[in-house]
Write a protein that holds these residues in place. Structure first.
Motif, PDB file in Angstrom:
ATOM      1  N   UNK A 262       0.866  -1.188   0.000  1.00  0.00           N
ATOM      2  CA  UNK A 262       0.000   0.000   0.000  1.00  0.00           C
ATOM      3  C   UNK A 262       0.899   1.233   0.000  1.00  0.00           C
ATOM      4  N   UNK A 263       0.882   1.975  -1.103  1.00  0.00           N
ATOM      5  CA  UNK A 263       1.719   3.174  -1.209  1.00  0.00           C
ATOM      6  C   UNK A 263       1.188   4.255  -0.270  1.00  0.00           C
ATOM      7  N   UNK A 264       2.106   4.866   0.516  1.00  0.00           N
ATOM      8  CA  UNK A 264       1.646   5.997   1.324  1.00  0.00           C
ATOM      9  C   UNK A 264       2.499   7.253   1.182  1.00  0.00           C
ATOM     10  N   UNK A 265       3.635   7.167   0.474  1.00  0.00           N
ATOM     11  CA  UNK A 265       4.412   8.392   0.268  1.00  0.00           C
ATOM     12  C   UNK A 265       5.438   8.205  -0.844  1.00  0.00           C
ATOM     13  N   UNK A 266       5.643   9.265  -1.638  1.00  0.00           N
ATOM     14  CA  UNK A 266       6.747   9.336  -2.596  1.00  0.00           C
ATOM     15  C   UNK A 266       7.500  10.631  -2.336  1.00  0.00           C
TER      16      UNK A 266
ATOM     17  N   UNK B 164       4.110  13.099  -3.156  1.00  0.00           N
ATOM     18  CA  UNK B 164       2.733  12.682  -2.847  1.00  0.00           C
ATOM     19  C   UNK B 164       2.741  11.967  -1.509  1.00  0.00           C
ATOM     20  N   UNK B 165       1.711  12.203  -0.721  1.00  0.00           N
ATOM     21  CA  UNK B 165       1.579  11.500   0.562  1.00  0.00           C
ATOM     22  C   UNK B 165       0.094  11.302   0.836  1.00  0.00           C
ATOM     23  N   UNK B 166      -0.245  10.152   1.384  1.00  0.00           N
ATOM     24  CA  UNK B 166      -1.637   9.890   1.739  1.00  0.00           C
ATOM     25  C   UNK B 166      -1.939  10.572   3.072  1.00  0.00           C
TER      26      UNK B 166
END
Length: 293
Positions: A258-262, A276-278
């Motif tokens: 589950x991606x939560x930050x780039x 990007x960040x959730x």
């Protein structure tokens, strides 16, 4: 080496700062091209710059017509050499985490596993840069359960932070006859449902962990996105009775990401810009999917 890295990083940031100006110039040229092709008058705001812009348009080719971004720069040399990956863990890893990282070493071709010991992240990154590693993968755990993975591309980034869920290693599968042999051939990749801009960015980060395979390789790795959860599966296949009878066997491990930050930088740079960040409020937007349809 330190001065060289500082200089390269400064050049990279400078090129990144020029993107806005290049994009603005590209939009001006595009408007002039459209006006000329459709036989319309040149927009009023561009008439003073028309002669200079038309001269630049005449000198452009396919490579220079569209402006490059820092994202192009990050993986500009990816096709020149195969990925070289360093795998490590958080400090004092438990037995399940160590077992999981051992299996990941076979998942990624050209990967090397390193015991973390007391080393600091910044030291690991500097060592990897000096030895031409292309990526650093750090795996974390909570109470003996692997729960996070960080993929940091070298030398300048990006860094993607994923949550790990439902990890099942080869060691955990009871029926040993049902699983295939672990192949070390370069795998074919299946990247399913990464249709948005963020999805394409995530797929780009994942696919550059793997080198280009041979056409006849029988190893397949799948990253399938569904509702922003990326399922990882690892298979091999055999053609026992010709092309119409194919036996597919799962190799393992299997897990969900589950991606939560780039972040636009390496993992040791706390000051790097977040791409990007959730956010907590995003968890309630059930109908909105960030990576794909």
């Amino acid at each position: 080496m330190l001065r060289r890295n500082i200089r390269l990083r400064r050049e990279y940031i400078y090129r990144k700062s020029l993107e806005g100006k290049e994009r603005l110039l590209y939009e001006k040229k595009r408007k002039i091209k459209e006006a000329l092709e459709e036989g319309k008058p040149i927009p009023t705001e561009l008439r003073n710059e028309e002669a200079a812009l038309r001269q630049e348009i005449d000198l452009e080719d396919e490579q220079t017509a569209v402006p490059r971004s820092h994202i192009d720069d990050e993986y500009a040399n990816a096709t020149e050499q195969d990925p070289k990956i360093l795998l490590t863990t958080s400090r004092n890893p438990s037995a399940p985490l160590t077992q999981f990282v051992k299996e990941l070493k076979f998942v990624f071709p050209n990967a090397q596993r390193m015991n973390r010991g007391g080393q600091v992240i910044s030291e690991i990154i500097e060592t990897c840069r000096a030895h031409d590693f292309t990526d650093v993968v750090l795996v974390h755990e909570h109470r003996g359960v692997p729960d996070g993975i960080i993929i940091s591309h070298l030398p300048f980034g990006p860094t993607a932070y994923f949550g790990l869920l439902n990890v099942v290693t080869r060691h955990d599968i009871k029926d040993k006859k049902a699983i295939g042999k672990m192949s070390e051939a370069y795998p074919h990749l299946i990247l399913n449902n990464f249709s948005t801009k963020l999805g394409e960015r995530t797929a780009n980060i994942l696919k550059h962990l793997f080198p280009v395979p041979k056409p006849d390789t029988k190893r397949i790795i799948t990253f399938a996105n569904q509702s922003d959860f990326i399922s990882f599966r690892h298979h091999v296949y055999e053609k026992h009775g010709g092309p119409k009878s194919i036996e597919l066997k799962e190799v393992g491990p299997r897990f969900e990401l589950r991606l939560y930050q780039i972040k636009l930088g390496t993992v040791d740079q706390s000051e790097a810009q977040i791409e990007w960040v959730i956010r907590p409020y995003m968890n309630t937007t059930n109908k909105r999917k960030f990576l794909g349809d």
